[in-house]
Design a protein around this motif. Sequence first.
Motif, PDB file in Angstrom:
ATOM      1  N   GLY B 556       0.893  -1.088  -0.046  1.00  0.00           N
ATOM      2  CA  GLY B 556      -0.152  -0.048   0.000  1.00  0.00           C
ATOM      3  C   GLY B 556       0.848   1.259  -0.024  1.00  0.00           C
ATOM      4  N   GLU B 557       2.018   1.076   0.206  1.00  0.00           N
ATOM      5  CA  GLU B 557       2.836   2.346   0.218  1.00  0.00           C
ATOM      6  C   GLU B 557       3.144   3.131  -1.210  1.00  0.00           C
ATOM      7  OE1 GLU B 557       5.312   0.726   4.303  1.00  0.00           O
ATOM      8  OE2 GLU B 557       6.365   1.468   2.427  1.00  0.00           O
ATOM      9  N   GLU B 558       3.008   2.473  -2.258  1.00  0.00           N
ATOM     10  CA  GLU B 558       3.124   3.009  -3.423  1.00  0.00           C
ATOM     11  C   GLU B 558       1.885   4.146  -3.501  1.00  0.00           C
ATOM     12  OE1 GLU B 558       5.541   3.330  -5.539  1.00  0.00           O
ATOM     13  OE2 GLU B 558       4.482   4.172  -7.170  1.00  0.00           O
ATOM     14  N   ARG B 559       1.002   3.629  -3.338  1.00  0.00           N
ATOM     15  CA  ARG B 559      -0.285   4.614  -3.265  1.00  0.00           C
ATOM     16  C   ARG B 559      -0.054   5.762  -2.590  1.00  0.00           C
ATOM     17  NH1 ARG B 559      -5.437   5.367  -4.542  1.00  0.00           N
ATOM     18  NH2 ARG B 559      -6.965   5.899  -2.866  1.00  0.00           N
ATOM     19  N   VAL B 560       0.510   5.687  -1.201  1.00  0.00           N
ATOM     20  CA  VAL B 560       0.827   6.709  -0.336  1.00  0.00           C
ATOM     21  C   VAL B 560       1.905   7.636  -1.291  1.00  0.00           C
ATOM     22  CG1 VAL B 560       1.765   7.617   1.764  1.00  0.00           C
ATOM     23  CG2 VAL B 560       0.375   5.572   1.519  1.00  0.00           C
ATOM     24  N   ARG B 561       2.657   7.107  -1.728  1.00  0.00           N
ATOM     25  CA  ARG B 561       3.851   7.697  -2.405  1.00  0.00           C
ATOM     26  C   ARG B 561       3.160   8.749  -3.776  1.00  0.00           C
ATOM     27  NH1 ARG B 561       7.697   8.006  -6.427  1.00  0.00           N
ATOM     28  NH2 ARG B 561       6.878   6.469  -7.712  1.00  0.00           N
ATOM     29  N   LEU B 564       1.417  11.775  -2.094  1.00  0.00           N
ATOM     30  CA  LEU B 564       2.596  12.716  -1.811  1.00  0.00           C
ATOM     31  C   LEU B 564       2.953  13.308  -3.021  1.00  0.00           C
ATOM     32  CD1 LEU B 564       4.623  10.665   0.919  1.00  0.00           C
ATOM     33  CD2 LEU B 564       2.847  12.431   1.365  1.00  0.00           C
ATOM     34  N   LEU B 565       3.353  12.728  -3.960  1.00  0.00           N
ATOM     35  CA  LEU B 565       3.939  13.327  -5.259  1.00  0.00           C
ATOM     36  C   LEU B 565       2.866  13.875  -5.941  1.00  0.00           C
ATOM     37  CD1 LEU B 565       6.770  12.689  -6.473  1.00  0.00           C
ATOM     38  CD2 LEU B 565       5.523  10.860  -7.943  1.00  0.00           C
TER      39      LEU B 565
END
Lengths: 301, 754
Positions: B556-561, B564-565
């Motif tokens: 799920g961290e790619e979605r957070v990234r 942020l981006l």
Amino acid sequence: MSGALISRIQRFSLHDGDGVRTTVFFKGCPLHCRWCHNPETITPDRILMTHFEKCIGCRACLEACPHKAIVFDENRHFVKRELCDSCGRCAEVCFPEAMTINGQYCDVGEIMKEIDKDKELYALSKGGVTLSGGEPMLHADFIRELGSAIIERGYTLFIDTAGYVPFREFEKINDLVDTYLYDIKSMNPDTHRFITGKDNALILENVRKLSDLGKDIIIRMPIMEDVNDSDENISAAIAFIKELKSVRQIDILPIHKLASAKYRSLDLDYSFVEDRKETDKTVIRKIIERFVENGMNAKEN
Amino acid sequence: MKNHFREKKKQMFEEFDAFYSGYPADVSDILEKLDEEDRKEPDRTPYRLKAMQYRILSENCRVKVFRHCPFYFEIVSGIARGRLGAKLPLSESGFGSWIIERNRKINDPFVEFFKPYEEGYFLHSLSKFFDVTHIIPGYENVFAYGFNGLKNRVLDKLANESDPERLDFYKAMIQGLDAGMLVAEKFAAEADRMLKEENDPDVIRNLTRIRESALRCPKEAPRTFYEALNTYWFLHELLKIFDCLSIATIGHIDRELITYYRNDISKGILTRQEAEELIYYYLLITDGIFDYYEQGRDHLNANMALTIGGQNPDGSPVYNEITSIVLKAMSELKLVNPNVSVRVGSQDDPQYFKEIAEMIAGGCNNYSIINDDTAIPSLVRAGIPLEDARIYGTGGCQETVVPNKHHFMRAFMYINLPILFNMSLHGKTEDREYLEKLFPLAFFNEATNYEEVYRIFLKNFREYCLAVSAKFREYAPYAKIYNPLPLYSTTVDDCIDKGKDYTDSGARFYNASISLVGVGTLIDMLYTVKTEVFEKRNFTLKQLSDMAMNDFEGPGEERVRQYLLNRVKKYGNDEEELNRFAAKIFHDLAELSSGMDDGFGGRYVASLFSYNWYAKMGFHTEATLDGRKAGKAFSRSIGPSEYGKTIEISKAIHSISRIDSTEYPGITVLYLDMPYTRNRLNTQFYVDLLRYFMVNGGYVLQLNIVDRETLIAAREEPDKYRNLVVRVCGFSEYFVSLKPERQEEMINRNEASQ
């Protein structure tokens, strides 16, 4: 304060009239040109655009869509356009921006805020603001308001139009406009209908009227080989434009294939352009020469 | 370029290639002589030691005169081709570096001290504690006095001097000047020898002029345009080798030489065409003597700067016939080097703007535009009087410095701001230990609001600057012992009068700077913390920190990234709130990296010059809270991060409008990659662009005009694109000679622009 649906505001435009300009793209167009390079502006409504290459497969859009219009296939999504009403719920949750909504409702203040940012640049470059689209003339009432704000600031106002609206729409804003960038796609009504889906009589009549009023006009002719580059068409165009009193320049625009990605993102067919070759430089040069021979100021844009 | 000159260029380059392919020359006999002399009298004072080196080198060195080059400058020193000098090992830098090899025990601990920090990419020093690169010799003093005139001034002082150190210093100055005059005589003798065997009438004319001129110059002040022009290269090479310097500048040619030019024209001994040809040769030497096709480069070994335009001390504009010749030459010659600093102010002649625009539109990619409206006030802010600030030149990439009287330690310490932020955020243990040897590191974890995070970061930053500058200051007294510069000092205002070396506070003005790397990226990181952690409370600092440390690779961290981006506002998008937020950070960083004592009587001023470290440091820094993945380049100088987004030219320029660049006397640069096919834009566009940049208070503007397709094609088929010059950052290179990762980075950032 009223508003209009805006596709996008492009700063630092170098090819939409004199100097460096900010171009405001309106949504909605009565024509449907087969080579349109801003297909997202044809519809008068918001529209969903997809950019599959950015998808990270998180499937958040799937849950967000109230119409079950999104389908996943081997980790790639596609949109069932017949179910989608471009409500934008999917785009709201799509952080990688693989799904975006084109079209934002803006009022005069919001647009002016963006336009004002480059005020020094307009002064330096003798540039200003160009209203384009889509067909900006569909929004004449709004342009009355927006245009007043633009000229109040001392920026020049250009309108990039295909001219397919009743002349009374021009009358609403004529006093505000410095220059019209006026498209003529073909002098032949059949060819015109083939390219745009509409007849050209109204368009030619409107530009004549604008010219009779002495409005500054730049004619723009998009040229595609074997479609509207015939000698007859060019000769007819030369004869027609010669009669106009206030045309200062003719821009010849070669048709290019740069809009492929946009068509893909709208699930629209671009084969009309993709199956043809891009207009050759020599064709453009020849056409320009013909205008110049006739004492007219023509250039490639 | 006229065809006949193309042929001349070819002849000169072939001659250069044939000669320099034998480099580095064997000079072991001279090195042995130096060692032997040193052994005989090992306790020489530093000035006596340098005087001895001047004597041995001048007596024993060989010189090379080229048949097809009108200038004389080449001293066979044992330097490797394409090196600027003042570096070890000796095998690459020649006998000039003998003294820094001999005294290396002074410099080595300095290098050792910073090594662990450099290995961690926290910072980068150029392994030297005294800047011998971004300096502009007093060319004008040599034009005014000649070596004999300078010698007489030293002799006057010597006659009344009793202090032993100053006596040594003056004697070394005289030895240095004598050495220079002896070298010139060698050129004359060599030309004379060659003349005896020469039949080609063109070459005979060339050699005759060299013989006559070398007998006079630099002993006497140059009388003609040719002699003055030659003095740049002669002095450059003489000082580089005899004083072990890597001087990267060959003058402010239009300001300094216009009188010679006009005199010669009015006397009828020079035509404009002859002057043009001499200037073409003068510009071509750099590309001829260095090998820019050396493969796999990602930094320059040899960079040469040249200044044009700007102002005279009284504020009148310099722009003149020579300016126009250089601008025209630049678009015709398609050079990698020299790197031309084009000084221009809003009050300059519109015709000058037009000529600059024509150069840009002509496809030249090796220049910087420097806005005088910002540069001059910024130098005044650094303590330089107005009339001196007006004549600044550039030494290296585009570092401003006042000729004849200024030492401005530049581009010598770069610090990685995103990594400092990350350290304050999580403080990885192994890194923390050695960073804490430098300064006490405070952490964000106690912070309960954004202001506290920001305050802690600034505190760390200030401590960092204090610690770094303290280390440089600790070494400042050693500069005159490690490698004193008596010959160089003869050309610098006040050194003779004060009896003090350039390395010993002898010059009139001193400044230093720490270059800040990744400010745009840092701004985005801070803004993320402000809005996402403390305002919206979407994440805790700890959560963001953990994900970044993990390179956003967890579930799920790619979605957070991506959030942020793309969903957190970024600097460079020209939103007023962000512009102001950024301007405050720029202001605070300027203030906190300024004011420290530099150990030479001057003080530190702020600098945003990031050279190529925005990429190198980024390549070795973990992920950041703006959504940037590990190993990706940072933002460049004053510009926004180009990671994963589109840079629009208008927005990028307008985004800096709130920033006061005069707070950065060490310059700010806005780099714009313009993926335009050249013929699509008219000249007027570039005039507008320059003026817009100036209206928004920009300092240095660098454009790189090349379309992405061309870069990709050049990567695939390098042989077809051998002459494609690209602007990397502060310097230009042949695209095909760059390292693959650098080529990739250039292609990506070109894509990010529109």
